[in-house]
Structures are given as C-alpha cells and as structure tokens.
Design a protein around this motif. Structure first.
Motif, PDB file in Angstrom:
ATOM      1  N   THR A   3       0.829  -1.204   0.000  1.00 37.31           N
ATOM      2  CA  THR A   3       0.000   0.000   0.000  1.00 37.31           C
ATOM      3  C   THR A   3       0.865   1.256   0.000  1.00 37.31           C
ATOM      4  N   TRP A  61      -9.130  -0.666   3.262  1.00 38.16           N
ATOM      5  CA  TRP A  61      -9.164   0.158   2.056  1.00 38.16           C
ATOM      6  C   TRP A  61      -8.995   1.640   2.366  1.00 38.16           C
ATOM      7  N   TRP A  64      -5.306   3.334   2.032  1.00 39.32           N
ATOM      8  CA  TRP A  64      -4.737   3.786   0.764  1.00 39.32           C
ATOM      9  C   TRP A  64      -5.658   4.730   0.019  1.00 39.32           C
ATOM     10  N   SER A  65      -6.958   4.720   0.304  1.00 40.68           N
ATOM     11  CA  SER A  65      -7.843   5.619  -0.441  1.00 40.68           C
ATOM     12  C   SER A  65      -7.898   7.020   0.162  1.00 40.68           C
TER      13      SER A  65
END
Length: 100
Positions: A3, A61, A64-65
């Motif tokens: 990541t 998630w 990294w988002s």
C-alpha cells in the motif's frame, strides 16, 4: 508495504497530472506540485497506519484511499492558491518595473 508503494506511485502521478493540467504551471517550480502530492500522500499513509486502519480487515481500504483523496484535494488547492497569488505578485512587480 504494497500500500505504501501504491500510494507513493499514485501520489506522484496525481502531482504530475495536476502540474500538466495547471494553466499557471510556469509560475512555480516543476517539482513543487508533485512534491506536495508525494508529501501529502505519504503523511496520510503514515497517519492511517498509526491510527490502525491499515491493520483492520474491514477498514483496510481506507489506508490507501484516504491519503489519495487528500492528495488530490491538497495538490489542486496548492495549484489554485499559488496560481492566484503569484499572478497578482507578478503583475505588481511588472507594474513597479514599468513605472520606474
């Protein structure tokens, strides 16, 4: 670690894309916007890891988002702010030079 690599590469791509799209990119350094994007992305990733989101299976998630969303917002904001302020400063400097 994957990541971190993904955030680094995508943040650099975002910074370079904003640099190319910005109409006032000649008013500041070539590496300024990619550097701002990289700094924002990496600091966001580190904060997400320290908060534990990188190790939570349901919220993985976010690690990294969210840094990439912050990267887009901060880089576009930096380009807008620098373009606007540098334009007025350059106009004032040009006026001072032509008046003398």
């Amino acid at each position: 670690m994957l990541t971190l690599l993904a955030v680094t590469v995508v943040a650099l791509v975002i910074g370079c894309a904003v640099q190319l799209i910005d109409r006032t990119h000649q008013r500041h350094s070539v590496f300024l916007l990619p550097g701002v994007a990289l700094l924002t992305g990496l600091l966001g990733w580190v904060v997400m890891q320290f908060t534990g989101l990188g190790y939570h299976p349901e919220l993985f998630w976010l690690s990294w988002s969210l840094p990439l969303v912050a990267t887009v917002l901060v880089t576009v904001g930096t380009a807008w702010w620098l373009g606007r302020h540098r334009e007025t400063e350059d106009a004032e400097a040009l006026r001072r030079v032509t008046d003398t």
